[in-house]
Design a protein around this motif. Structure first.
Motif, PDB file in Angstrom:
ATOM      1  N   ARG A  32       0.835  -1.198   0.000  1.00  0.00           N
ATOM      2  CA  ARG A  32       0.000   0.000   0.000  1.00  0.00           C
ATOM      3  C   ARG A  32       0.878   1.260   0.000  1.00  0.00           C
ATOM      4  O   ARG A  32       0.728   2.147  -0.816  1.00  0.00           O
ATOM      5  N   ARG A  33       1.822   1.280   0.998  1.00  0.00           N
ATOM      6  CA  ARG A  33       2.667   2.464   1.181  1.00  0.00           C
ATOM      7  C   ARG A  33       3.501   2.728  -0.071  1.00  0.00           C
ATOM      8  O   ARG A  33       3.614   3.858  -0.544  1.00  0.00           O
ATOM      9  N   THR A  34       4.044   1.670  -0.651  1.00  0.00           N
ATOM     10  CA  THR A  34       4.870   1.831  -1.845  1.00  0.00           C
ATOM     11  C   THR A  34       4.067   2.459  -2.982  1.00  0.00           C
ATOM     12  O   THR A  34       4.501   3.397  -3.647  1.00  0.00           O
ATOM     13  N   LEU A  35       2.875   1.940  -3.175  1.00  0.00           N
ATOM     14  CA  LEU A  35       2.002   2.458  -4.245  1.00  0.00           C
ATOM     15  C   LEU A  35       1.720   3.944  -4.073  1.00  0.00           C
ATOM     16  O   LEU A  35       1.873   4.747  -4.990  1.00  0.00           O
ATOM     17  N   ILE A  36       1.325   4.294  -2.876  1.00  0.00           N
ATOM     18  CA  ILE A  36       0.948   5.679  -2.597  1.00  0.00           C
ATOM     19  C   ILE A  36       2.151   6.604  -2.778  1.00  0.00           C
ATOM     20  O   ILE A  36       2.054   7.661  -3.403  1.00  0.00           O
ATOM     21  N   ASP A  37       3.297   6.148  -2.270  1.00  0.00           N
ATOM     22  CA  ASP A  37       4.499   6.971  -2.409  1.00  0.00           C
ATOM     23  C   ASP A  37       4.837   7.185  -3.876  1.00  0.00           C
ATOM     24  O   ASP A  37       5.139   8.295  -4.313  1.00  0.00           O
ATOM     25  N   GLN A  38       4.759   6.092  -4.617  1.00  0.00           N
ATOM     26  CA  GLN A  38       5.082   6.196  -6.051  1.00  0.00           C
ATOM     27  C   GLN A  38       4.215   7.258  -6.723  1.00  0.00           C
ATOM     28  O   GLN A  38       4.686   8.112  -7.451  1.00  0.00           O
ATOM     29  N   THR A  44       3.814  13.792 -12.738  1.00  0.00           N
ATOM     30  CA  THR A  44       2.678  13.871 -13.654  1.00  0.00           C
ATOM     31  C   THR A  44       1.435  13.358 -12.947  1.00  0.00           C
ATOM     32  O   THR A  44       1.539  12.710 -11.901  1.00  0.00           O
ATOM     33  N   SER A  45       0.250  13.691 -13.490  1.00  0.00           N
ATOM     34  CA  SER A  45      -0.954  13.303 -12.756  1.00  0.00           C
ATOM     35  C   SER A  45      -1.142  11.788 -12.796  1.00  0.00           C
ATOM     36  O   SER A  45      -0.857  11.141 -13.815  1.00  0.00           O
ATOM     37  N   ALA A  46      -1.600  11.244 -11.662  1.00  0.00           N
ATOM     38  CA  ALA A  46      -1.742   9.795 -11.564  1.00  0.00           C
ATOM     39  C   ALA A  46      -2.849   9.467 -10.589  1.00  0.00           C
ATOM     40  O   ALA A  46      -3.215  10.277  -9.741  1.00  0.00           O
ATOM     41  N   PHE A  47      -3.415   8.275 -10.760  1.00  0.00           N
ATOM     42  CA  PHE A  47      -4.501   7.877  -9.846  1.00  0.00           C
ATOM     43  C   PHE A  47      -4.603   6.364  -9.797  1.00  0.00           C
ATOM     44  O   PHE A  47      -4.036   5.649 -10.636  1.00  0.00           O
ATOM     45  N   ILE A  48      -5.347   5.923  -8.792  1.00  0.00           N
ATOM     46  CA  ILE A  48      -5.638   4.494  -8.641  1.00  0.00           C
ATOM     47  C   ILE A  48      -7.153   4.334  -8.673  1.00  0.00           C
ATOM     48  O   ILE A  48      -7.885   5.154  -8.098  1.00  0.00           O
ATOM     49  N   VAL A  58      -5.735   9.701  -5.700  1.00  0.00           N
ATOM     50  CA  VAL A  58      -5.263  10.560  -6.789  1.00  0.00           C
ATOM     51  C   VAL A  58      -4.169  11.456  -6.237  1.00  0.00           C
ATOM     52  O   VAL A  58      -4.158  11.758  -5.032  1.00  0.00           O
ATOM     53  N   ASN A  59      -3.225  11.876  -7.131  1.00  0.00           N
ATOM     54  CA  ASN A  59      -2.197  12.777  -6.620  1.00  0.00           C
ATOM     55  C   ASN A  59      -2.585  14.234  -6.868  1.00  0.00           C
ATOM     56  O   ASN A  59      -3.618  14.523  -7.508  1.00  0.00           O
ATOM     57  N   LYS A  60      -1.740  15.141  -6.364  1.00  0.00           N
ATOM     58  CA  LYS A  60      -2.047  16.571  -6.415  1.00  0.00           C
ATOM     59  C   LYS A  60      -2.116  17.051  -7.865  1.00  0.00           C
ATOM     60  O   LYS A  60      -2.983  17.839  -8.242  1.00  0.00           O
ATOM     61  N   GLU A  61      -1.178  16.541  -8.703  1.00  0.00           N
ATOM     62  CA  GLU A  61      -1.154  16.952 -10.110  1.00  0.00           C
ATOM     63  C   GLU A  61      -2.494  16.642 -10.795  1.00  0.00           C
ATOM     64  O   GLU A  61      -2.971  17.397 -11.615  1.00  0.00           O
ATOM     65  N   PHE A  62      -3.030  15.493 -10.411  1.00  0.00           N
ATOM     66  CA  PHE A  62      -4.304  15.104 -11.011  1.00  0.00           C
ATOM     67  C   PHE A  62      -5.411  16.094 -10.638  1.00  0.00           C
ATOM     68  O   PHE A  62      -6.172  16.573 -11.482  1.00  0.00           O
ATOM     69  N   ALA A 139      -3.002   4.556 -13.001  1.00  0.00           N
ATOM     70  CA  ALA A 139      -2.904   5.280 -14.269  1.00  0.00           C
ATOM     71  C   ALA A 139      -1.998   6.475 -14.121  1.00  0.00           C
ATOM     72  O   ALA A 139      -1.979   7.132 -13.088  1.00  0.00           O
ATOM     73  N   MET A 140      -1.236   6.717 -15.188  1.00  0.00           N
ATOM     74  CA  MET A 140      -0.369   7.895 -15.216  1.00  0.00           C
ATOM     75  C   MET A 140      -0.633   8.637 -16.513  1.00  0.00           C
ATOM     76  O   MET A 140      -0.724   8.006 -17.581  1.00  0.00           O
TER      77      MET A 140
END
Ligand SMILES: [Mg+2]
Length: 710
Positions: A32-38, A44-48, A58-62, A139-140
């Protein structure tokens, strides 16, 4: 900053109803932690998303890119983009989940929060839990920086959008070129009539299902994807179902490249049978005549144009029924349609498979004879005239309608339009004869045709548009000038133009045979008008109606019957009607004319010789024909007071001897009028007394004094 997994929230705190918590519960804390950190560290924008395409993280860029200011976690694409785009994303998500393989460089075009459009490529990778099951995707998204590439990607993405959108309702397939095997979605298998299986079908199975020919066509269609000459292809497979019925399957395909070479083809498959049938139906309708099912003008023109393009010799026959309008008007449109169907059937029997029969509209037909066999074309023309010279039985009546045919042979470089025009000119020439006949176009015809053709077209339109009116010129008693009757005179008021003088069109109507249609209308309309006058103005009872009937009209066997029916229908007495025929009428077709006149007189109708004195055989006319009245031509009346006196006096004496009454035409002066009265001319007609007038003015003439019977 991470969005979707608040720092104070423990991922382990899963509940059954919270998709976000449920997702995280499937992964070990380290994973979990690895995924979130990545994701959070990606520039670039990314989400799960989970298997249901619900945003898990989702990350901030997204969030910034979306510009909505809030996290979509717990929601779906439908909450952040429009439905259409959401469907595209969903299709891509499903592909990743179902295939359990990454989807690389999926292109989409998005509006930024500032309104500008940018192209992005997105890669989606499946996320597996600790047991190896796919539980969602990561997704990235990367912005495509190069404007030219954006344009390129735009095109590709449009194709992919279309593909993805189709995938939702149609079948999708994936062709592994190396293995020559196809993975089919359940819908796709169904369309091919194959059972849905988890694995792949060898190409040979599909080839056998489609048949070798169709399969070869499919491979041909897909070729540009291998070669790299196209990014996508479309192809329609004609597929025969197990039950033997035909279906059409629309295939859209695109190639998937790895390091520049196409390794797989993917695409959609849709049942386009209905669309195809609808299109075929529309196509047929567009080139087919509704009533007869024959080719229509458009299809004929296409064939003529093809002949012109290939420089093929051909002959065109233009055919027109001679009195169709009369039939249509007097028996009704249904009878007219049956007539046309009979004509079509008779013509169809004459032609062979290589020849084309078309209906161009109304009662116009055409036959196209390919090849340079002029004799065959001219034989067909004669055969058509003969085939239509027999009566057609409609509602127990034998209806006669002959046909005229114009033939034009394509000899050199004539265009389709020129050939049709030549055939038309020949047709008009044939119709000018006023009876069933054939004319073959010669260039000499064309030289004189321009003006005539235009007039002909305008007059034909005038007949169809009811541009003709009747005016009525009073005929006075010479003793006291009471009105004895009226002569119906044809006037043409072209739509949007000035009235045309009779001199421009009367002779033409006769020459082209159009007078048959127009004359039929004149008889109907004048009798109707007189009937109406008599009904509304009792003082008009006994008024005479003089009708000019052309020699051409007498060629139609129904003329007498038409006139007698019009008289009866309008409650008139046959003795009220005077049929005016010209001297020229007498010199041709004497026997037909004699029969008709005898029949009319037997019914009580009176006959007048019009324009008496101008023809070659004036005197013999009076002996040969059953005549009641003589109309002294204007050219004699004009000469009264000079050398005309003797001539007119002679006419009056002859008429007296033969017990005929006289009407003097063109009376314009008081002196002429006085002379005629003094010398025993019974009736006078001319501008001195009254000009021709529109029907509404006629009744007022009778209010002063009621005329005595003539
Ligand atoms: Mg007249």
């Amino acid at each position: 900053m991470s969005v979707g997994l608040p720092d104070d929230r423990e991922p382990e705190a899963a509940t059954g109803s919270d998709p976000v918590a449920a997702f995280w519960a499937r992964l070990s804390p380290g994973h979990r932690r690895t995924l979130i950190d990545q994701i959070d560290l990606l520039p670039t924008s990314a989400f799960i998303k989970d298997r249901n395409s619900v945003f898990i993280h989702v990350n901030k860029e997204f969030v910034d890119r979306l510009g909505v200011g809030r996290s979509p976690v717990g929601g779906t694409d439908e909450d952040v983009v429009d439905d259409e785009l959401a469907a595209v994303y969903l299709a891509a998500d499903l592909e990743v989940m179902e295939r359990e393989k990454p989807l690389v460089d999926f292109v989409d075009i998005q509006q930024r929060s500032d309104g500008t459009t940018t192209a992005f490529t997105t890669s989606k990778l499946p996320i597996r839990d600790d047991n190896g099951d796919v539980i969602g995707l990561l997704a990235m998204t990367t912005e495509v920086p190069d404007p030219e590439r954006i344009a390129d990607e735009l095109r590709t993405s449009e194709q992919r959008y279309a593909l993805a959108a189709r995938a939702s309702r149609d079948g999708i397939w994936d062709f592994d070129l190396a293995k020559r095997s196809l993975t089919l979605s359940p819908r796709c298998s169904q369309l091919f009539g194959l059972p849905a299986i988890a694995g792949s079908y060898p190409w040979d199975v599909l080839r056998r299902r489609m048949g070798d020919d169709e399969a070869a066509k499919v491979l041909d269609a897909l070729k540009p994807l291998h070669d790299g000459t196209a990014d996508s292809v479309e192809h329609v497979i004609h597929f025969r179902r197990v039950d033997g019925t035909s279906s059409w399957l629309g295939l859209v395909a695109t190639g998937l490249r790895v390091e520049g070479s196409v390794i797989r083809l993917v695409g959609s498959l849709a049942d386009v049978t209905e669309e195809r049938q609808r299109a075929a139906h529309l196509e047929r309708q567009a080139s087919q005549d509704d009533l007869t099912g024959l080719a229509n003008r458009r299809r004929l023109m296409e064939h003529l144009e093809a002949c012109a393009a290939d420089d093929t010799l051909c002959s065109l026959l233009a055919l027109d029924l001679d009195h169709f309008k009369v039939i249509n008007d007097s028996l009704g449109h249904q009878a007219g349609d049956r007539m046309l169907l009979t004509v079509a059937a008779r013509l169809e029997r004459l032609i062979d498979d290589s020849e084309m029969l078309a209906r161009l509209g109304g009662d116009e037909f055409a036959i196209l004879v390919q090849g340079g066999d002029h004799a065959r074309a001219e034989w067909l023309a004669e055969a058509a005239v003969a085939a239509l010279d027999r009566p057609v039985r409609i509602d127990g009546l034998d209806v006669y309608s002959t046909a005229s045919v114009g033939v034009a042979h394509r000899r050199g470089t004539e265009s389709a339009t020129e050939l049709l025009r030549s055939a038309d000119i020949a047709l008009y020439d044939a119709k000018a004869e006023g009876k069933a006949c054939v004319r073959v176009y010669t260039p000499q015809m064309g030289e004189h045709a321009d003006h005539e053709l235009e007039l002909q077209i305008r007059l034909r339109r005038a007949v169809a548009n009811h541009e003709f009116r009747l005016h009525y010129q009073p005929i006075h008693h010479s003793n006291g000038h009471g009105v004895a009757g009226v002569e119906a005179l044809l006037r043409w008021y072209p739509e949007g133009g000035d009235p045309e003088p009779p001199a421009t069109f009367l002779a033409y109507l006769e020459r082209t045979g159009l007078i048959i249609d127009v004359g039929h209308w004149v008889i109907d309309e004048a009798c109707r008008q007189l009937g109406e006058w008599v009904a509304q103005h009792p003082e008009m009872r006994g008024t005479h109606l003089a009708l000019n009937i052309s020699r051409v009209q007498f060629r139609r066997r129904e003329l007498v019957q038409d006139l007698l029916m019009a008289i009866q229908r309008n409650g008139l007495d046959p003795s009220q009607i005077i049929v005016e025929i010209t001297e020229t009428a007498v010199s041709e077709d004497a026997s037909l004319l004699l029969d008709a006149l005898d029949e009319l007189r037997a019914a009580g109708v009176r006959i007048a010789v019009d324009d008496f004195g101008v023809g070659q055989s004036s005197l013999s006319v009076l002996y040969d024909l059953p005549v009641d009245l003589v109309k002294i031509d204007k050219s004699f009346t004009e000469r009264l007071g000079g050398d005309g006196d003797l001539l007119v006096d002679a006419i009056l004496r002859i008429a007296e001897t033969l017990e005929l009454e006289c009407i003097a035409e063109g009376v314009e002066t008081v002196e002429q009028d006085a002379w005629l009265r003094a010398n025993g001319c019974r009736y006078v007609q001319g501008w001195l007394l009254a000009k021709a007038m529109p029907p509404e003015q006629v009744p007022s003439l009778f209010q002063v004094a009621r005329p005595q019977a003539a």
